[in-house]
Motif scaffolding. Structure first.
Motif, mmCIF file in Angstrom:
data_model
loop_
_atom_site.group_PDB
_atom_site.id
_atom_site.type_symbol
_atom_site.label_atom_id
_atom_site.label_comp_id
_atom_site.label_asym_id
_atom_site.label_seq_id
_atom_site.Cartn_x
_atom_site.Cartn_y
_atom_site.Cartn_z
ATOM 1 N N GLU A 127 -0.851 -22.345 -11.784
ATOM 2 C CA GLU A 127 -0.155 -21.053 -11.833
ATOM 3 C C GLU A 127 0.243 -20.603 -10.438
ATOM 4 O O GLU A 127 -0.438 -20.922 -9.462
ATOM 5 N N ASN A 128 1.289 -19.816 -10.388
ATOM 6 C CA ASN A 128 1.753 -19.269 -9.115
ATOM 7 C C ASN A 128 1.085 -17.917 -8.855
ATOM 8 O O ASN A 128 1.732 -16.903 -8.664
ATOM 9 N N ARG A 129 -0.234 -17.939 -8.911
ATOM 10 C CA ARG A 129 -1.018 -16.750 -8.576
ATOM 11 C C ARG A 129 -2.374 -17.201 -8.049
ATOM 12 O O ARG A 129 -2.924 -18.215 -8.509
ATOM 13 N N PRO A 130 -2.908 -16.476 -7.079
ATOM 14 C CA PRO A 130 -4.225 -16.848 -6.553
ATOM 15 C C PRO A 130 -5.314 -16.599 -7.586
ATOM 16 O O PRO A 130 -5.157 -15.761 -8.476
ATOM 17 N N LYS A 131 -6.405 -17.332 -7.458
ATOM 18 C CA LYS A 131 -7.506 -17.160 -8.405
ATOM 19 C C LYS A 131 -8.802 -17.688 -7.820
ATOM 20 O O LYS A 131 -8.800 -18.520 -6.907
ATOM 21 N N ASP A 132 -9.894 -17.209 -8.377
ATOM 22 C CA ASP A 132 -11.210 -17.772 -8.096
ATOM 23 C C ASP A 132 -11.390 -18.952 -9.037
ATOM 24 O O ASP A 132 -10.985 -18.893 -10.198
ATOM 25 N N ILE A 133 -11.980 -20.015 -8.535
ATOM 26 C CA ILE A 133 -12.192 -21.195 -9.379
ATOM 27 C C ILE A 133 -13.663 -21.569 -9.396
ATOM 28 O O ILE A 133 -14.404 -21.294 -8.447
ATOM 29 N N VAL A 134 -14.060 -22.191 -10.485
ATOM 30 C CA VAL A 134 -15.393 -22.757 -10.632
ATOM 31 C C VAL A 134 -15.200 -24.171 -11.132
ATOM 32 O O VAL A 134 -14.579 -24.399 -12.170
ATOM 33 N N ILE A 135 -15.695 -25.138 -10.354
ATOM 34 C CA ILE A 135 -15.616 -26.551 -10.737
ATOM 35 C C ILE A 135 -17.039 -27.032 -10.969
ATOM 36 O O ILE A 135 -17.912 -26.855 -10.108
ATOM 37 N N SER A 136 -17.275 -27.628 -12.122
ATOM 38 C CA SER A 136 -18.603 -28.176 -12.403
ATOM 39 C C SER A 136 -18.482 -29.655 -12.732
ATOM 40 O O SER A 136 -17.505 -30.097 -13.325
ATOM 41 N N THR A 146 -13.272 -27.290 -15.200
ATOM 42 C CA THR A 146 -12.984 -25.982 -14.634
ATOM 43 C C THR A 146 -13.084 -24.958 -15.753
ATOM 44 O O THR A 146 -12.911 -25.292 -16.927
ATOM 45 N N GLN A 147 -13.357 -23.710 -15.384
ATOM 46 C CA GLN A 147 -13.485 -22.660 -16.398
ATOM 47 C C GLN A 147 -12.143 -22.071 -16.799
ATOM 48 O O GLN A 147 -12.040 -21.383 -17.792
ATOM 49 N N ASP A 148 -11.114 -22.350 -16.023
ATOM 50 C CA ASP A 148 -9.778 -21.800 -16.247
ATOM 51 C C ASP A 148 -8.902 -22.901 -16.847
ATOM 52 O O ASP A 148 -8.814 -23.993 -16.292
ATOM 53 N N THR A 149 -8.247 -22.632 -17.956
ATOM 54 C CA THR A 149 -7.432 -23.664 -18.612
ATOM 55 C C THR A 149 -6.195 -24.039 -17.808
ATOM 56 O O THR A 149 -5.584 -25.068 -18.078
#
Length: 170
Positions: A114-123, A90-93
């Motif tokens: 985290e307790n916040r929404p986010k966009d994710i990228v899984i490769s 993932t691009q987010d740690t």
């Protein structure tokens, strides 16, 4: 990685007594469970201090534990297959992901820490698949392009993706 012994995770499912000010929320229990699954746990037993008349009193949290038990039961043939699967990144740690294979089929689990929404990228490393990927516990589909999935996650959310290339091993 393959472990010869089962690893059990015992997530906290109590609170509101002693020095704990509150019980974990359903989302926190979900995140803890999926973090354990992604990092090698193959068994889960939620820890409470008292029986059903004590804590946890949250029927929402217990319902979430039950929902996750059904999800993980469906994923078990992949998790315990012992087959090599592509490594997931993932691009987010503060987002983790892992893939498991069963024959030509693949599942990928991801968790937002985290307790916040986010966009994710899984490769997926060295996995060039382009096509439809189901999100079975949400009854929807996303697209994978050259081994990359882009999606959205809620706070402390988990996602499971399934690539079915061999329908005899569903």
């Amino acid at each position: 990685f393959i472990c010869e012994k089962g690893i059990w995770l015992v997530p906290q499912a109590f609170g509101g007594n002693e020095w704990w000010k509150r019980e974990p929320t359903a989302a926190e229990m979900r995140a803890a469970t999926y973090m354990g699954l992604i990092n090698g746990s193959t068994g889960f037993q939620y820890f409470i201090r008292h029986g059903q008349n004590g804590f946890p009193k949250s029927t929402t949290a217990w319902a979430e534990a039950g929902a996750m038990a059904l999800e993980i039961a469906e994923m078990t043939p992949y998790i315990l297959s012992g087959e090599d699967a592509p490594q997931a990144f993932t691009q987010d740690t503060l987002t983790e992901a892992r893939a498991w294979a069963r024959g030509k089929n693949l599942i990928i689990a991801a968790v937002n820490q985290e307790n916040r929404p986010k966009d994710i990228v899984i490769s997926l490393k060295d996995y060039g698949y382009t096509g439809v990927v189901s999100v079975p516990f949400e009854d929807r589909e996303v697209r994978m392009v050259n081994g990359i999935i882009m999606d959205k996650m809620g706070g402390f959310d988990s996602k499971v993706y399934k690539i079915t290339l061999d329908s005899t091993l569903i």
